[in-house]
Enzyme design. Structure first.
Site, PDB file in Angstrom:
ATOM      1  N   LEU A  33     -18.712 -47.407 -41.292  1.00 11.90           N
ATOM      2  CA  LEU A  33     -18.101 -47.231 -42.557  1.00 11.90           C
ATOM      3  C   LEU A  33     -19.123 -46.115 -43.377  1.00 11.90           C
ATOM      4  CD1 LEU A  33     -16.043 -50.209 -43.265  1.00 11.90           C
ATOM      5  CD2 LEU A  33     -15.304 -48.380 -41.872  1.00 11.90           C
ATOM      6  N   PHE A  80     -16.454 -40.269 -31.685  1.00 11.60           N
ATOM      7  CA  PHE A  80     -16.474 -39.579 -32.859  1.00 11.60           C
ATOM      8  C   PHE A  80     -17.564 -39.784 -33.839  1.00 11.60           C
ATOM      9  CE2 PHE A  80     -11.781 -40.282 -31.850  1.00 11.60           C
ATOM     10  CZ  PHE A  80     -11.510 -38.860 -31.854  1.00 11.60           C
ATOM     11  N   GLY A  82     -20.716 -39.906 -35.882  1.00  9.56           N
ATOM     12  CA  GLY A  82     -21.824 -39.124 -36.286  1.00  9.56           C
ATOM     13  C   GLY A  82     -21.679 -38.584 -37.590  1.00  9.56           C
ATOM     14  N   LEU A  83     -22.779 -38.123 -38.013  1.00  6.18           N
ATOM     15  CA  LEU A  83     -22.905 -37.413 -39.391  1.00  6.18           C
ATOM     16  C   LEU A  83     -22.498 -35.795 -39.112  1.00  6.18           C
ATOM     17  CD1 LEU A  83     -26.173 -38.885 -40.659  1.00  6.18           C
ATOM     18  CD2 LEU A  83     -24.010 -39.585 -41.004  1.00  6.18           C
ATOM     19  N   LYS A  84     -21.802 -35.424 -40.337  1.00  5.60           N
ATOM     20  CA  LYS A  84     -21.131 -33.946 -39.873  1.00  5.60           C
ATOM     21  C   LYS A  84     -21.576 -32.860 -41.022  1.00  5.60           C
ATOM     22  CE  LYS A  84     -16.586 -34.899 -42.032  1.00  5.60           C
ATOM     23  NZ  LYS A  84     -15.150 -34.767 -41.725  1.00  5.60           N
ATOM     24  N   SER A 124     -18.331 -29.167 -31.086  1.00  9.95           N
ATOM     25  CA  SER A 124     -17.899 -28.432 -32.313  1.00  9.95           C
ATOM     26  C   SER A 124     -18.046 -27.059 -31.820  1.00  9.95           C
ATOM     27  CB  SER A 124     -18.819 -28.623 -33.467  1.00  9.95           C
ATOM     28  OG  SER A 124     -18.630 -27.601 -34.354  1.00  9.95           O
ATOM     29  N   TYR A 149     -27.382 -30.126 -37.526  1.00  5.75           N
ATOM     30  CA  TYR A 149     -26.321 -30.748 -37.012  1.00  5.75           C
ATOM     31  C   TYR A 149     -25.580 -30.023 -35.922  1.00  5.75           C
ATOM     32  CZ  TYR A 149     -21.094 -31.285 -36.867  1.00  5.75           C
ATOM     33  OH  TYR A 149     -19.880 -31.748 -36.261  1.00  5.75           O
ATOM     34  N   LYS A 153     -25.129 -31.588 -31.764  1.00  6.95           N
ATOM     35  CA  LYS A 153     -24.054 -31.354 -30.967  1.00  6.95           C
ATOM     36  C   LYS A 153     -24.388 -30.734 -29.529  1.00  6.95           C
ATOM     37  CE  LYS A 153     -21.032 -33.123 -33.577  1.00  6.95           C
ATOM     38  NZ  LYS A 153     -20.316 -34.664 -33.069  1.00  6.95           N
ATOM     39  N   ASN A 199     -15.566 -28.319 -47.071  1.00 11.60           N
ATOM     40  CA  ASN A 199     -14.576 -27.620 -46.411  1.00 11.60           C
ATOM     41  C   ASN A 199     -13.535 -27.270 -47.182  1.00 11.60           C
ATOM     42  OD1 ASN A 199     -15.420 -29.985 -44.158  1.00 11.60           O
ATOM     43  ND2 ASN A 199     -15.796 -28.000 -43.553  1.00 11.60           N
TER      44      ASN A 199
HETATM   45  P1  NAD Z   1     -15.847 -38.375 -40.172  1.00 11.61           P
HETATM   46  O1  NAD Z   1     -17.148 -38.533 -40.968  1.00 11.61           O
HETATM   47  O2  NAD Z   1     -14.363 -38.833 -40.877  1.00 11.61           O
HETATM   48  O3  NAD Z   1     -15.690 -39.828 -38.985  1.00 11.61           O
HETATM   49  C1  NAD Z   1     -17.007 -40.045 -38.617  1.00 11.61           C
HETATM   50  C2  NAD Z   1     -16.990 -41.620 -38.537  1.00 11.61           C
HETATM   51  O4  NAD Z   1     -18.375 -42.011 -37.776  1.00 11.61           O
HETATM   52  C3  NAD Z   1     -17.036 -42.204 -39.771  1.00 11.61           C
HETATM   53  O5  NAD Z   1     -16.072 -43.076 -40.030  1.00 11.61           O
HETATM   54  C4  NAD Z   1     -18.349 -42.784 -39.826  1.00 11.61           C
HETATM   55  O6  NAD Z   1     -18.565 -44.044 -40.748  1.00 11.61           O
HETATM   56  C5  NAD Z   1     -18.705 -42.989 -38.581  1.00 11.61           C
HETATM   57  N1  NAD Z   1     -20.273 -43.189 -38.154  1.00 11.61           N
HETATM   58  C6  NAD Z   1     -21.019 -42.150 -38.454  1.00 11.61           C
HETATM   59  N2  NAD Z   1     -22.267 -42.712 -37.780  1.00 11.61           N
HETATM   60  C7  NAD Z   1     -21.920 -43.999 -37.342  1.00 11.61           C
HETATM   61  C8  NAD Z   1     -22.868 -44.810 -36.750  1.00 11.61           C
HETATM   62  N3  NAD Z   1     -24.021 -44.708 -36.386  1.00 11.61           N
HETATM   63  N4  NAD Z   1     -22.280 -46.000 -36.087  1.00 11.61           N
HETATM   64  C9  NAD Z   1     -21.009 -46.223 -36.436  1.00 11.61           C
HETATM   65  N5  NAD Z   1     -20.183 -45.413 -37.027  1.00 11.61           N
HETATM   66  C10 NAD Z   1     -20.603 -44.072 -37.443  1.00 11.61           C
HETATM   67  O7  NAD Z   1     -15.595 -37.117 -39.417  1.00 11.61           O
HETATM   68  P2  NAD Z   1     -14.527 -36.496 -38.606  1.00 11.61           P
HETATM   69  O8  NAD Z   1     -14.303 -35.294 -39.412  1.00 11.61           O
HETATM   70  O9  NAD Z   1     -13.648 -37.562 -38.202  1.00 11.61           O
HETATM   71  O10 NAD Z   1     -15.254 -36.051 -37.383  1.00 11.61           O
HETATM   72  C11 NAD Z   1     -15.482 -36.760 -36.236  1.00 11.61           C
HETATM   73  C12 NAD Z   1     -16.359 -36.184 -35.271  1.00 11.61           C
HETATM   74  O11 NAD Z   1     -15.986 -34.827 -34.980  1.00 11.61           O
HETATM   75  C13 NAD Z   1     -17.861 -36.226 -35.443  1.00 11.61           C
HETATM   76  O12 NAD Z   1     -18.565 -36.276 -34.976  1.00 11.61           O
HETATM   77  C14 NAD Z   1     -18.077 -34.522 -35.923  1.00 11.61           C
HETATM   78  O13 NAD Z   1     -19.296 -34.063 -36.084  1.00 11.61           O
HETATM   79  C15 NAD Z   1     -16.958 -34.116 -35.165  1.00 11.61           C
HETATM   80  N6  NAD Z   1     -16.388 -32.801 -35.740  1.00 11.61           N
HETATM   81  C16 NAD Z   1     -15.691 -32.728 -36.929  1.00 11.61           C
HETATM   82  C17 NAD Z   1     -15.234 -31.468 -37.336  1.00 11.61           C
HETATM   83  C18 NAD Z   1     -14.605 -31.271 -38.682  1.00 11.61           C
HETATM   84  O14 NAD Z   1     -14.441 -30.336 -39.180  1.00 11.61           O
HETATM   85  N7  NAD Z   1     -14.078 -32.681 -39.114  1.00 11.61           N
HETATM   86  C19 NAD Z   1     -15.380 -30.174 -36.612  1.00 11.61           C
HETATM   87  C20 NAD Z   1     -15.959 -30.316 -35.344  1.00 11.61           C
HETATM   88  C21 NAD Z   1     -16.577 -31.333 -34.810  1.00 11.61           C
HETATM   89  C1  WQD Z   2     -13.952 -22.385 -43.720  1.00 11.58           C
HETATM   90  C2  WQD Z   2     -13.919 -21.044 -44.638  1.00 11.58           C
HETATM   91  C3  WQD Z   2     -15.930 -20.546 -45.886  1.00 11.58           C
HETATM   92  C4  WQD Z   2     -14.953 -23.638 -48.862  1.00 11.58           C
HETATM   93  C5  WQD Z   2     -17.610 -26.325 -41.058  1.00 11.58           C
HETATM   94  C6  WQD Z   2     -18.969 -26.733 -40.159  1.00 11.58           C
HETATM   95  C7  WQD Z   2     -18.548 -26.770 -38.724  1.00 11.58           C
HETATM   96  C8  WQD Z   2     -17.279 -27.657 -38.467  1.00 11.58           C
HETATM   97  C9  WQD Z   2     -16.099 -27.215 -39.557  1.00 11.58           C
HETATM   98  C10 WQD Z   2     -18.168 -29.710 -37.841  1.00 11.58           C
HETATM   99  C11 WQD Z   2     -15.176 -20.165 -44.606  1.00 11.58           C
HETATM  100  C12 WQD Z   2     -14.551 -20.453 -46.934  1.00 11.58           C
HETATM  101  C13 WQD Z   2     -14.835 -22.920 -47.941  1.00 11.58           C
HETATM  102  C14 WQD Z   2     -15.002 -23.206 -50.153  1.00 11.58           C
HETATM  103  C15 WQD Z   2     -14.567 -21.047 -49.064  1.00 11.58           C
HETATM  104  N1  WQD Z   2     -17.741 -28.845 -38.861  1.00 11.58           N
HETATM  105  N2  WQD Z   2     -14.699 -21.453 -47.948  1.00 11.58           N
HETATM  106  N3  WQD Z   2     -14.605 -21.770 -50.174  1.00 11.58           N
HETATM  107  O1  WQD Z   2     -17.720 -23.505 -42.420  1.00 11.58           O
HETATM  108  O2  WQD Z   2     -15.836 -22.745 -40.790  1.00 11.58           O
HETATM  109  O3  WQD Z   2     -17.014 -24.886 -40.503  1.00 11.58           O
HETATM  110  O4  WQD Z   2     -16.660 -27.067 -40.923  1.00 11.58           O
HETATM  111  O5  WQD Z   2     -18.396 -29.581 -36.605  1.00 11.58           O
HETATM  112  O6  WQD Z   2     -19.494 -27.241 -38.033  1.00 11.58           O
HETATM  113  O7  WQD Z   2     -19.818 -25.630 -40.457  1.00 11.58           O
HETATM  114  O8  WQD Z   2     -15.682 -24.639 -42.496  1.00 11.58           O
HETATM  115  O9  WQD Z   2     -13.842 -25.267 -44.233  1.00 11.58           O
HETATM  116  O10 WQD Z   2     -16.431 -24.986 -44.818  1.00 11.58           O
HETATM  117  O11 WQD Z   2     -15.139 -23.042 -44.367  1.00 11.58           O
HETATM  118  O12 WQD Z   2     -14.508 -19.877 -49.416  1.00 11.58           O
HETATM  119  O13 WQD Z   2     -14.985 -23.804 -50.999  1.00 11.58           O
HETATM  120  O14 WQD Z   2     -13.687 -21.158 -45.986  1.00 11.58           O
HETATM  121  O15 WQD Z   2     -16.692 -19.490 -46.264  1.00 11.58           O
HETATM  122  O16 WQD Z   2     -14.884 -18.888 -44.319  1.00 11.58           O
HETATM  123  P1  WQD Z   2     -16.538 -23.986 -41.580  1.00 11.58           P
HETATM  124  P2  WQD Z   2     -15.068 -24.558 -43.989  1.00 11.58           P
END
Ligand code: NAD
Ligand code: WQD
Length: 336
Positions: A33, A80, A82-84, A124, A149, A153, A199
């Site tokens: 959490l 899933f 991880g820190l993101k 990712s 980050y 991955k 985002n």
């Molecule tokens: P999220 O932060 O909502 O979910 C990740 C969950 O993992 C959280 O609930 C957090 O509490 C938990 N967590 C983190 N470290 C932990 C640990 N050591 N032990 C137990 N629980 C832990 O993120 P999300 O958007 O649901 O993303 C899920 C996965 O997808 C992540 O690995 C993220 O890097 C990857 N991902 C997300 C995006 C995105 O834009 N959301 C894009 C590409 C990849």
């Molecule tokens: C999308 C577009 C910004 C916010 C990130 C991570 C990537 C992945 C997904 C995990 C871009 C523009 C954004 C704002 C803006 N996560 N923008 N004003 O950067 O493609 O990807 O999230 O793996 O690793 O880097 O996503 O939603 O931040 O941006 O203009 O306030 O929106 O410049 O063109 P991004 P994003």
């Protein structure tokens, strides 16, 4: 199947659990959490009318993992957890390696001990670095990843590939997500960022609820359709069904699939789609480019279409409507 979902209380995890349970699977969840709340899973239980075994625990704690595998016969793991936060990973890289890579090593160790061979990992599009568009799986990953980050991955992908090579009965899949947006159509679960959203979509929805004044568009001078950044936005429910497909079509070895819509959408196009589909006006200003941003990327999704028999079914407009329903009905996220 009985599936251990790590990070199951988070944004993508909750939506995937709904898809898994709706398709007859059982889940066990571990989440510390750190970036989510217990309430998200309570709402998943409400949507699916089930009780979900939940462990509030950290994946870095090997003994707790042992307890979970001991208590539940696990057939597969969706990882899933991880820190993101890209920016935070640059400020504190070691923490990101500990949380993301360290946790995965623990998970692999316990899976080996309990003979669990199937894993689906949240990777990712960031592992491609700056590649030609559309991004295709055959393009070599890992070359110019800019953030710690993203490197975690890529490192995890490499570890999974090596481990899979050491045992022919292993079935490991990395799913490279593009930009997930949207929320469950019920409006009960959705993305719940802490603090100021990094985002685009959560920022837009918080401007729409007037929690933030206006959107800053990071750059309008890219060589793109209208000068703003282009991304591949995928509805989180389509992403969730991609996990189901990956499990259903899981096969021996290590496999990588892009999960995106296959289409590029600019910031201004997404903004217009949001305004048209929700009727909300979003004030914005143009700001300088955000460091580290790429001008344009989107997925080639042919491999997931053909090998996983998976397609997206939702449009960017659907995602805008669903994100808005979630945000407007839960302006403070999961806080009551
Ligand atoms: P999220 O932060 O909502 O979910 C990740 C969950 O993992 C959280 O609930 C957090 O509490 C938990 N967590 C983190 N470290 C932990 C640990 N050591 N032990 C137990 N629980 C832990 O993120 P999300 O958007 O649901 O993303 C899920 C996965 O997808 C992540 O690995 C993220 O890097 C990857 N991902 C997300 C995006 C995105 O834009 N959301 C894009 C590409 C990849
Ligand atoms: C999308 C577009 C910004 C916010 C990130 C991570 C990537 C992945 C997904 C995990 C871009 C523009 C954004 C704002 C803006 N996560 N923008 N004003 O950067 O493609 O990807 O999230 O793996 O690793 O880097 O996503 O939603 O931040 O941006 O203009 O306030 O929106 O410049 O063109 P991004 P994003």
């Amino acid at each position: 199947m009985n599936i251990l979902v790590t990070g199951g209380a988070g944004y993508i995890g909750t939506h995937t659990i709904v898809a898994l349970i709706s398709n007859g699977h059982s889940v066990v969840v571990i989440d510390n959490l750190i970036n989510s709340s217990r309430e998200s899973l309570r709402r998943v239980e409400e949507i699916t009318d089930t009780t979900i075994p939940f462990y509030e625990a950290d994946l870095r704690d090997y003994d707790t993992l042992g307890g979970i595998f001991n208590e539940h016969p696990i057939d597969a793991v969706i990882h899933f957890a991880g820190l993101k936060a890209v920016g935070e990973s640059t400020e504190n890289p070691a923490r990101y390696y500990r949380f993301n890579v360290g946790s995965t090593l623990n998970l692999l160790k316990i899976m080996n001990e309990y003979n669990v061979k199937k894993l689906v990992f949240s990777s990712s599009a960031t592992v491609y670095g700056s590649a030609p568009v559309p991004y295709v799986e055959s393009h070599p990953a890992g070359r110019d990843i800019t953030s710690p980050y993203g490197k975690t991955k890529y490192m995890i992908e490499e570890i999974l590939s090596d481990v899979a090579m050491s045992d022919s009965s292993i079935e490991f899949t990395s799913l490279r997500y593009f930009n997930p947006i949207g929320a469950h159509e019920s409006g009960r679960i959705g993305e719940n960022p802490t603090g100021t959203p990094n985002n685009l979509m959560p920022y837009i929805t918080q401007v729409a609820t007037k929690q933030r004044e206006s959107l800053r568009i990071w750059g309008d001078d890219y060589d793109t359709v209208d000068g703003t950044g282009v991304r591949d936005y995928i509805h989180v429910s389509d992403l969730a069904s991609g996990h189901l497909a990956a499990l259903t079509h899981s096969k021996p070895g290590y496999h990588v699939y892009n999960l995106g819509s296959g289409k590029g959408t600019s910031v201004l196009e997404l903004l217009r789609a949001f305004e048209v589909s929700t009727g909300q006006k979003i004030p914005y200003e143009i700001a300088p480019r955000r460091p580290g941003d790429l001008p344009e990327f989107y997925a080639d999704v042919h491999l997931a279409n053909s090998e996983l028999n998976w397609q997206t079914t939702k449009t960017v407009e659907d995602a805008c409507r669903d994100s808005w329903r979630w945000q407007s009905e839960n302006p403070n996220g999961y806080e009551q």
